[in-house]
Write an enzyme that holds these catalytic residues in place. Structure first.
Site, PDB file in Angstrom:
ATOM      1  N   ILE A 188       0.828  -1.201   0.000  1.00 57.20           N
ATOM      2  CA  ILE A 188       0.000   0.000   0.000  1.00 57.20           C
ATOM      3  C   ILE A 188       0.864   1.253   0.000  1.00 57.20           C
ATOM      4  O   ILE A 188       0.570   2.220  -0.714  1.00 57.20           O
ATOM      5  CB  ILE A 188      -0.950  -0.004   1.215  1.00 57.20           C
ATOM      6  CG1 ILE A 188      -2.022  -1.088   1.046  1.00 57.20           C
ATOM      7  CG2 ILE A 188      -1.608   1.363   1.392  1.00 57.20           C
ATOM      8  CD1 ILE A 188      -2.924  -1.265   2.251  1.00 57.20           C
ATOM      9  N   ASP A 204      13.257   4.375  10.422  1.00 54.83           N
ATOM     10  CA  ASP A 204      12.668   3.398  11.326  1.00 54.83           C
ATOM     11  C   ASP A 204      11.667   4.178  12.175  1.00 54.83           C
ATOM     12  O   ASP A 204      12.069   4.992  13.022  1.00 54.83           O
ATOM     13  CB  ASP A 204      13.750   2.769  12.198  1.00 54.83           C
ATOM     14  CG  ASP A 204      13.204   1.721  13.176  1.00 54.83           C
ATOM     15  OD1 ASP A 204      11.979   1.678  13.399  1.00 54.83           O
ATOM     16  OD2 ASP A 204      14.022   0.959  13.730  1.00 54.83           O
ATOM     17  N   ASN A 207       1.904   5.015   7.169  1.00 55.62           N
ATOM     18  CA  ASN A 207       1.508   3.730   6.612  1.00 55.62           C
ATOM     19  C   ASN A 207       2.298   2.558   7.184  1.00 55.62           C
ATOM     20  O   ASN A 207       1.797   1.436   7.210  1.00 55.62           O
ATOM     21  CB  ASN A 207       1.687   3.767   5.090  1.00 55.62           C
ATOM     22  CG  ASN A 207       1.566   2.393   4.474  1.00 55.62           C
ATOM     23  OD1 ASN A 207       0.478   1.836   4.356  1.00 55.62           O
ATOM     24  ND2 ASN A 207       2.696   1.810   4.077  1.00 55.62           N
ATOM     25  N   TYR A 225      -2.020  -6.674  17.065  1.00 54.44           N
ATOM     26  CA  TYR A 225      -2.256  -5.945  15.813  1.00 54.44           C
ATOM     27  C   TYR A 225      -3.601  -5.224  15.867  1.00 54.44           C
ATOM     28  O   TYR A 225      -3.687  -4.030  15.552  1.00 54.44           O
ATOM     29  CB  TYR A 225      -2.230  -6.920  14.637  1.00 54.44           C
ATOM     30  CG  TYR A 225      -2.535  -6.285  13.305  1.00 54.44           C
ATOM     31  CD1 TYR A 225      -1.595  -5.482  12.667  1.00 54.44           C
ATOM     32  CD2 TYR A 225      -3.765  -6.484  12.676  1.00 54.44           C
ATOM     33  CE1 TYR A 225      -1.870  -4.890  11.443  1.00 54.44           C
ATOM     34  CE2 TYR A 225      -4.042  -5.904  11.448  1.00 54.44           C
ATOM     35  CZ  TYR A 225      -3.096  -5.110  10.843  1.00 54.44           C
ATOM     36  OH  TYR A 225      -3.373  -4.516   9.624  1.00 54.44           O
ATOM     37  N   ILE A 284      -6.552  -6.401   1.356  1.00 50.42           N
ATOM     38  CA  ILE A 284      -6.020  -5.745   0.165  1.00 50.42           C
ATOM     39  C   ILE A 284      -4.919  -6.641  -0.401  1.00 50.42           C
ATOM     40  O   ILE A 284      -4.042  -7.098   0.343  1.00 50.42           O
ATOM     41  CB  ILE A 284      -5.444  -4.357   0.490  1.00 50.42           C
ATOM     42  CG1 ILE A 284      -6.495  -3.497   1.224  1.00 50.42           C
ATOM     43  CG2 ILE A 284      -4.967  -3.669  -0.778  1.00 50.42           C
ATOM     44  CD1 ILE A 284      -7.758  -3.222   0.443  1.00 50.42           C
ATOM     45  N   THR A 291      -1.817  -7.471  -1.354  1.00 48.41           N
ATOM     46  CA  THR A 291      -0.448  -6.962  -1.234  1.00 48.41           C
ATOM     47  C   THR A 291       0.504  -8.152  -1.149  1.00 48.41           C
ATOM     48  O   THR A 291       0.067  -9.304  -1.060  1.00 48.41           O
ATOM     49  CB  THR A 291      -0.308  -6.100   0.034  1.00 48.41           C
ATOM     50  OG1 THR A 291      -0.566  -6.941   1.179  1.00 48.41           O
ATOM     51  CG2 THR A 291      -1.292  -4.935   0.025  1.00 48.41           C
ATOM     52  N   PRO A 292       1.819  -7.895  -1.163  1.00 52.13           N
ATOM     53  CA  PRO A 292       2.780  -8.997  -1.043  1.00 52.13           C
ATOM     54  C   PRO A 292       2.544  -9.893   0.169  1.00 52.13           C
ATOM     55  O   PRO A 292       2.832 -11.094   0.131  1.00 52.13           O
ATOM     56  CB  PRO A 292       4.124  -8.268  -0.944  1.00 52.13           C
ATOM     57  CG  PRO A 292       3.917  -7.031  -1.759  1.00 52.13           C
ATOM     58  CD  PRO A 292       2.501  -6.614  -1.472  1.00 52.13           C
TER      59      PRO A 292
END
Length: 263
Positions: free
Chosen positions: A18, A58, A81, A152, A187, A189-190
């Site tokens: 993203i 970082d 993000n 998370y 989504i 994504t990788p």
């Protein structure tokens, strides 16, 4: 006229997924983009391909944010993000009973602390002009409980709430600095690609993973990036403290099958 022409935009975690999609969309809309990532090699490669600046960052490190502030003391847009699930470095379990305190701290250091430090930097940098847009990447997981990824989910919920605090603080000070959160669900994504694989049965695995999604598909990076372009642009000047969800209808409830009676 490109929608972000003349705007200086910082995007964290921009090397892939993203974040990279947002960097590409912003650049296509005329913005001066600074792609940041902890992955120096990946970040430099992505920035070169997009044609934007790279800055190693970082988001857990306050001193590195200070270094970014010295390089870019005045900005127009920040997209917080960068984030992790916790499974990148530990297989878990990450449920409320078995997750270790170290695993909990590792997720919150990136997601919660990183967003806090980013918002603090942005407020100081945007005060120079008195306007700006802060976009914080939350998640559908920050709205509902996720037993298998407790840290998370809690971190993404914290991002939703902190976005509102930042929005109200800026408004109380009379600044036209807005802060909103984006809440994507699945989504493509990788991260998801690693789960889906290229072996036979990929399509079946994809269908199974979005079986509970009313629209029956994954979202795309481009769809998230398009929403971020709107939030970064002057078109959303009256929007602050809001939560924008891209989840294919998951939070709306369950979709009735065609022809199913209302009972």
């Amino acid at each position: 006229m490109p929608r972000l022409k003349g705007k200086i935009c910082i995007v964290t975690g921009g090397a892939r997924g993203i974040g990279r999609g947002v960097c590409e969309a912003f650049a296509n809309e005329g913005a001066t983009v600074v792609l940041t990532d902890i992955d120096e090699a990946g970040g430099r490669k992505a920035a070169q391909e997009i044609g934007c600046e790279f800055f190693e960052l970082d988001v857990r490190d306050e001193a590195q944010w200070d270094r970014l502030a010295m390089a870019h003391p005045s900005i127009d847009v920040l997209v917080n993000n960068a984030g992790i699930t916790g499974f990148e470095s530990s297989p878990g379990p990450h449920d409320p009973e078995h997750a270790s305190l170290a695993e909990w701290h590792a997720v919150h250091a990136v997601n919660t602390d990183g967003t806090f430090l980013g918002c603090r930097y942005a407020l100081k940098a945007m005060k120079v002009k008195g306007t700006g847009s802060i976009i914080n990447m939350s998640s559908r997981s920050g709205v509902v409980g996720i037993p298998a990824a407790a840290a998370y989910a809690a971190s993404k919920a914290a991002i939703r709430n902190h976005s509102k605090s930042v929005a109200l603080y800026a408004a109380q000070n009379g600044w036209a600095i807005r802060c909103n959160s984006v809440q994507p669900a699945a989504i493509l994504t990788p991260m998801w690609e690693a789960l889906l694989g290229d072996e036979p049965g990929r399509e079946e695995r994809m269908k199974a993973m979005v079986a509970d999604t009313p629209l029956k598909r994954f979202g795309t990076v481009e769809e998230v990036a398009a929403l971020c372009v709107y939030l970064a642009s002057d078109e959303s000047a009256y929007m602050t403290g809001s939560e924008l969800t891209l989840d294919g209808g998951l939070l709306a409830g369950s979709a009735a099958s065609p022809g199913q009676s209302d009972g």
